[in-house]
Design a protein around this motif. Structure first.
Motif, PDB file in Angstrom:
ATOM      1  N   VAL A 127       0.535  -1.315  -0.142  1.00 33.91           N
ATOM      2  CA  VAL A 127       0.307  -0.323  -0.207  1.00 33.91           C
ATOM      3  C   VAL A 127       0.568   1.100  -0.021  1.00 33.91           C
ATOM      4  CG1 VAL A 127      -1.314   1.432   1.294  1.00 33.91           C
ATOM      5  CG2 VAL A 127      -1.532  -1.393   1.519  1.00 33.91           C
ATOM      6  N   HIS A 128       0.494   1.982  -0.988  1.00 37.45           N
ATOM      7  CA  HIS A 128       1.461   3.185  -1.120  1.00 37.45           C
ATOM      8  C   HIS A 128       0.538   4.560  -0.167  1.00 37.45           C
ATOM      9  CE1 HIS A 128       4.277   1.420  -3.764  1.00 37.45           C
ATOM     10  NE2 HIS A 128       3.508   1.424  -4.869  1.00 37.45           N
ATOM     11  N   SER A 129      -0.871   4.320  -0.002  1.00 38.79           N
ATOM     12  CA  SER A 129      -0.999   5.699   0.182  1.00 38.79           C
ATOM     13  C   SER A 129      -2.011   5.649   0.680  1.00 38.79           C
ATOM     14  CB  SER A 129      -1.314   6.759  -1.166  1.00 38.79           C
ATOM     15  OG  SER A 129      -1.736   7.936  -0.637  1.00 38.79           O
ATOM     16  N   VAL A 130      -2.412   6.649   2.108  1.00 40.71           N
ATOM     17  CA  VAL A 130      -3.702   5.778   2.348  1.00 40.71           C
ATOM     18  C   VAL A 130      -4.160   7.754   2.500  1.00 40.71           C
ATOM     19  CG1 VAL A 130      -3.699   4.339   3.904  1.00 40.71           C
ATOM     20  CG2 VAL A 130      -2.561   6.186   4.837  1.00 40.71           C
ATOM     21  N   ALA A 131      -5.283   8.011   2.963  1.00 40.90           N
ATOM     22  CA  ALA A 131      -6.259   9.078   2.900  1.00 40.90           C
ATOM     23  C   ALA A 131      -7.661   9.315   3.561  1.00 40.90           C
ATOM     24  CB  ALA A 131      -5.928  10.411   1.980  1.00 40.90           C
ATOM     25  N   TRP A 132      -8.175  10.135   4.578  1.00 41.24           N
ATOM     26  CA  TRP A 132      -9.084   9.900   4.612  1.00 41.24           C
ATOM     27  C   TRP A 132     -10.281  11.025   4.529  1.00 41.24           C
ATOM     28  CZ3 TRP A 132     -10.764   6.555   8.930  1.00 41.24           C
ATOM     29  CH2 TRP A 132      -9.598   6.262   9.576  1.00 41.24           C
ATOM     30  N   SER A 133     -11.292  10.586   3.785  1.00 44.42           N
ATOM     31  CA  SER A 133     -12.124  11.546   3.783  1.00 44.42           C
ATOM     32  C   SER A 133     -12.149  13.064   4.453  1.00 44.42           C
ATOM     33  CB  SER A 133     -13.501  10.984   2.843  1.00 44.42           C
ATOM     34  OG  SER A 133     -14.096  10.722   4.726  1.00 44.42           O
ATOM     35  N   CYS A 134     -12.965  14.437   3.609  1.00 40.31           N
ATOM     36  CA  CYS A 134     -12.897  14.782   4.764  1.00 40.31           C
ATOM     37  C   CYS A 134     -14.130  15.504   5.686  1.00 40.31           C
ATOM     38  CB  CYS A 134     -13.662  16.253   4.080  1.00 40.31           C
ATOM     39  SG  CYS A 134     -15.090  15.590   3.255  1.00 40.31           S
ATOM     40  N   ASP A 135     -14.855  13.746   5.816  1.00 42.07           N
ATOM     41  CA  ASP A 135     -16.100  13.819   6.804  1.00 42.07           C
ATOM     42  C   ASP A 135     -15.649  12.455   8.469  1.00 42.07           C
ATOM     43  OD1 ASP A 135     -16.387  11.421   5.247  1.00 42.07           O
ATOM     44  OD2 ASP A 135     -18.557  11.764   5.276  1.00 42.07           O
ATOM     45  N   GLY A 136     -14.449  12.425   7.592  1.00 45.33           N
ATOM     46  CA  GLY A 136     -13.755  11.177   8.112  1.00 45.33           C
ATOM     47  C   GLY A 136     -14.583   9.279   8.591  1.00 45.33           C
ATOM     48  N   ARG A 137     -15.904   9.578   7.216  1.00 46.56           N
ATOM     49  CA  ARG A 137     -16.332   8.409   7.612  1.00 46.56           C
ATOM     50  C   ARG A 137     -15.758   7.255   6.941  1.00 46.56           C
ATOM     51  NH1 ARG A 137     -21.634   8.309   4.730  1.00 46.56           N
ATOM     52  NH2 ARG A 137     -22.011   7.217   5.668  1.00 46.56           N
ATOM     53  N   ARG A 138     -14.672   7.614   5.233  1.00 48.52           N
ATOM     54  CA  ARG A 138     -13.913   6.266   5.100  1.00 48.52           C
ATOM     55  C   ARG A 138     -12.411   6.826   4.881  1.00 48.52           C
ATOM     56  NH1 ARG A 138     -19.038   7.687   1.831  1.00 48.52           N
ATOM     57  NH2 ARG A 138     -19.968   5.754   1.580  1.00 48.52           N
ATOM     58  N   LEU A 139     -11.838   5.745   5.050  1.00 46.43           N
ATOM     59  CA  LEU A 139     -10.380   5.847   4.364  1.00 46.43           C
ATOM     60  C   LEU A 139     -10.341   4.675   3.085  1.00 46.43           C
ATOM     61  CD1 LEU A 139      -7.772   6.560   5.721  1.00 46.43           C
ATOM     62  CD2 LEU A 139      -7.813   3.676   5.966  1.00 46.43           C
ATOM     63  N   ALA A 140      -9.548   6.078   1.965  1.00 41.71           N
ATOM     64  CA  ALA A 140      -9.038   4.927   0.933  1.00 41.71           C
ATOM     65  C   ALA A 140      -7.360   4.600   0.892  1.00 41.71           C
ATOM     66  CB  ALA A 140      -9.144   5.997  -0.070  1.00 41.71           C
ATOM     67  N   SER A 141      -7.249   4.047  -0.303  1.00 41.38           N
ATOM     68  CA  SER A 141      -5.731   3.545  -0.165  1.00 41.38           C
ATOM     69  C   SER A 141      -5.247   3.059  -1.305  1.00 41.38           C
ATOM     70  CB  SER A 141      -5.699   2.253   1.311  1.00 41.38           C
ATOM     71  OG  SER A 141      -6.462   1.193   0.632  1.00 41.38           O
ATOM     72  N   GLY A 142      -4.245   3.326  -1.736  1.00 42.42           N
ATOM     73  CA  GLY A 142      -3.716   3.021  -3.532  1.00 42.42           C
ATOM     74  C   GLY A 142      -2.786   2.025  -3.608  1.00 42.42           C
ATOM     75  N   SER A 143      -2.174   1.157  -4.198  1.00 38.70           N
ATOM     76  CA  SER A 143      -1.761   0.432  -3.769  1.00 38.70           C
ATOM     77  C   SER A 143      -0.740   0.029  -5.017  1.00 38.70           C
ATOM     78  CB  SER A 143      -2.572  -0.999  -3.533  1.00 38.70           C
ATOM     79  OG  SER A 143      -1.714  -2.287  -3.832  1.00 38.70           O
ATOM     80  N   PHE A 144       0.187  -0.747  -5.311  1.00 35.90           N
ATOM     81  CA  PHE A 144       0.918  -1.546  -6.550  1.00 35.90           C
ATOM     82  C   PHE A 144       0.943  -2.331  -6.840  1.00 35.90           C
ATOM     83  CE2 PHE A 144       4.415  -4.731  -7.797  1.00 35.90           C
ATOM     84  CZ  PHE A 144       5.289  -3.176  -8.539  1.00 35.90           C
ATOM     85  N   ASP A 145      -0.616  -2.907  -6.531  1.00 35.03           N
ATOM     86  CA  ASP A 145      -1.758  -4.139  -7.050  1.00 35.03           C
ATOM     87  C   ASP A 145      -2.881  -3.107  -8.259  1.00 35.03           C
ATOM     88  OD1 ASP A 145      -3.635  -2.552  -5.643  1.00 35.03           O
ATOM     89  OD2 ASP A 145      -4.287  -4.853  -4.510  1.00 35.03           O
ATOM     90  N   LYS A 146      -2.684  -1.485  -7.953  1.00 32.04           N
ATOM     91  CA  LYS A 146      -3.213  -1.199  -9.272  1.00 32.04           C
ATOM     92  C   LYS A 146      -4.536  -0.752  -9.392  1.00 32.04           C
ATOM     93  CE  LYS A 146      -0.367  -3.940 -12.784  1.00 32.04           C
ATOM     94  NZ  LYS A 146      -0.663  -4.619 -14.332  1.00 32.04           N
ATOM     95  N   THR A 147      -4.844  -1.061  -8.230  1.00 33.87           N
ATOM     96  CA  THR A 147      -6.210  -0.622  -7.271  1.00 33.87           C
ATOM     97  C   THR A 147      -6.027   0.288  -6.794  1.00 33.87           C
ATOM     98  OG1 THR A 147      -6.142  -2.441  -5.777  1.00 33.87           O
ATOM     99  CG2 THR A 147      -7.073  -2.892  -7.983  1.00 33.87           C
ATOM    100  N   ALA A 148      -7.468   0.841  -6.086  1.00 29.45           N
ATOM    101  CA  ALA A 148      -7.731   1.574  -5.098  1.00 29.45           C
ATOM    102  C   ALA A 148      -8.287   1.028  -3.679  1.00 29.45           C
ATOM    103  CB  ALA A 148      -8.340   3.040  -4.904  1.00 29.45           C
TER     104      ALA A 148
END
Length: 351
Positions: free
Chosen positions: A58-79
Motif C-alpha cells: 500500500v503506497h498511500s492512505v487518506a481520509w475523506s473530509c468527513d472522516g467516514r471513509r479511508l481510501a488506500s492506493g496500492s502497487f496492485d493497481k487498485t484503490a
C-alpha cells in the motif's frame, strides 16, 4: 546515513536564506498539559489493528473530509475504500481501472464522495463512492507519482517522474496549466489559503510559486539533502517538511522561517501528517516506529511500533486515530509475499 537521534539534531537549514533563524529545537521544561492528556488517552487507546486491503504493498492512505471513509492506493493497481464503523474499518469497495501502480491518492477537500488517484499508467482517475464508478480519466504526459487537490476544490495538481506538474480543472477535467521543472519534484501542495503552491525538491529546497499565476515567489534552503514530503497543518499556522537527512522541519507559514526540528528518526522521512487540531505531527520512515510529536514543543508524545518501513500516515480529520501502511510481508506461507494491509492506531485496548 543515519542522523543523530538526539533532540538537538543538526540545524535542518543551510545558514543562508529565511530559514537561518536559529532552527534549533526548543527544549521545554517538562511535558505540556496537552502531551500529558494525550499520553493518558493513548495509554488506553494504543491498539493497532490491521485490515486486509490489497494484494501488494500500500503506497498511500487518506481520509475523506468527513472522516467516514479511508481510501488506500496500492502497487496492485487498485484503490480500496473502507467505512469507519466504531473501532474498525469495513471494506466498502475496490476500485479497478488503472493499468499500473496507484502511487498516491487524495480526497476532494469538501466533498466526501470524491477522490482522485495518480498512477504510473499516465492517467489520473476521479472516483465517486456513491456510484463506485470512475467519473473521469484524465490522460497525462508521464508516469504520475504525486497528486493533491486544491483547498477550494477547483483544481487537481499531479506530478510525474519527469518533474512535470499538470494543473487539471476538477470540473471540466482538462489541463489548465503545465510546468516543467529543472529539479527533482518530490511532493506538491497548495497552502491552505489556495494562493501559493509548494514543491519539495531533490536539492533540499522548498520552492514556492504564486497561484494561479505560477510565478516563483521564493526558494528556501530547507535541508542539506533531498526534501521528500510536505504537509500543511489544518489551522494554517505551520507546514512541515521531511527529508533524506532524517529530520522533520516545522515552518511558520507567514514568516517562512523554520521554527523547530524533530530528529528522532534515523532514516529518510517519507511521510507526515498533522492531527485534526494541528497539535500533533506524525512522521515515519524506514525506522520501525512512527514518531508522534507535540507540534508546539517538539516533545515526543508517543511512538507507534511497526515491524517494517512505513510508506504513508494519515490522521483522522476529527479524532486521534492514525491510519498507516507499512512494507509488511505475509509471513505465514511466503515471506516475500506482500501483505497489503492498512493499519489503524489509537483504538481502545479492550476493543
Amino acid at each position: 546515513m543515519a542522523a543523530p537521534t538526539s533532540i538537538l539534531g543538526p540545524p535542518p537549514v543551510s545558514q543562508s536564506g529565511p530559514g537561518s533563524m536559529a532552527p534549533w529545537c526548543s527544549m521545554s521544561s517538562g511535558p505540556s498539559r496537552y502531551v500529558l492528556g494525550m499520553q493518558e488517552l493513548f495509554r488506553g487507546h494504543s491498539k493497532t489493528r490491521e485490515f486486509p486491503a490489497h494484494s501488494a504493498k500500500v503506497h498511500s492512505v487518506a481520509w475523506s473530509c468527513d472522516g467516514r471513509r479511508l481510501a488506500s492506493g496500492s502497487f496492485d493497481k487498485t484503490a480500496s475504500v473502507f467505512l469507519l464503523e466504531k473501532d474498525r474499518l469495513v471494506k466498502e469497495n475496490n476500485y479497478r481501472g488503472h493499468g499500473d501502480s496507484v502511487d498516491q491518492l487524495c480526497w476532494h477537500p469538501s466533498n466526501p464522495d470524491l477522490f482522485v488517484t495518480a498512477s504510473g499508467d499516465k492517467t489520473i482517475r476521479i472516483w465517486d463512492v456513491r456510484t463506485t464508478k470512475c467519473i473521469a480519466t484524465v490522460n497525462t504526459k508521464g508516469e504520475n507519482i504525486n497528486i493533491c487537490w486544491s483547498p477550494d476544490g477547483q483544481t487537481i495538481a499531479v506530478g510525474n517522474k519527469d518533474d512535470v506538474v499538470t494543473f487539471i480543472d476538477a470540473k471540466t477535467h482538462r489541463s489548465k496549466a503545465e510546468e516543467q521543472f529543472k529539479f527533482e519534484v518530490n511532493e506538491i501542495s497548495w497552502n491552505n489559503d489556495n494562493n501559493m503552491f509548494f514543491l519539495t525538491n531533490g536539492n533540499g529546497c522548498i520552492n514556492i510559486l504564486s497561484y494561479p499565476e505560477l510565478k516563483p515567489v521564493q526558494s528556501i534552503n530547507a535541508h542539506p539533502s533531498n526534501c521528500i514530503c510536505i504537509k500543511f497543518d489544518p489551522m494554517g499556522k505551520y507546514f512541515a517538511t521531511g527529508s533524506a537527512d532524517a529530520l522533520v522541519s516545522l515552518w511558520d507559514v507567514d514568516e517562512l522561517v523554520c521554527v523547530r526540528c524533530f530528529s528522532r528518526l534515523d532514516w529518510p522521512v517519507r511521510t507526515l501528517s498533522f492531527s485534526h487540531d494541528g497539535k500533533m505531527l506524525a512522521s515515519a520512515s524506514e525506522d520501525h516506529f512512527i514518531d508522534i510529536a507535540e507540534v508546539e514543543t517538539g516533545d515526543k508524545l508517543w511512538e507507534v511500533q511497526c515491524e517494517s518501513p512505513t510508506f504513508t500516515v494519515a490522521w483522522h480529520p476529527k479524532r486521534p486515530l492514525l491510519a498507516f501502511a507499512c512494507d509488511d510481508k505475509d509471513g505465514k506461507y511466503d515471506s516475500s509475499r506482500e501483505a497489503g494491509t492498512v493499519k489503524l492506531f489509537g483504538l481502545p485496548n479492550d476493543s
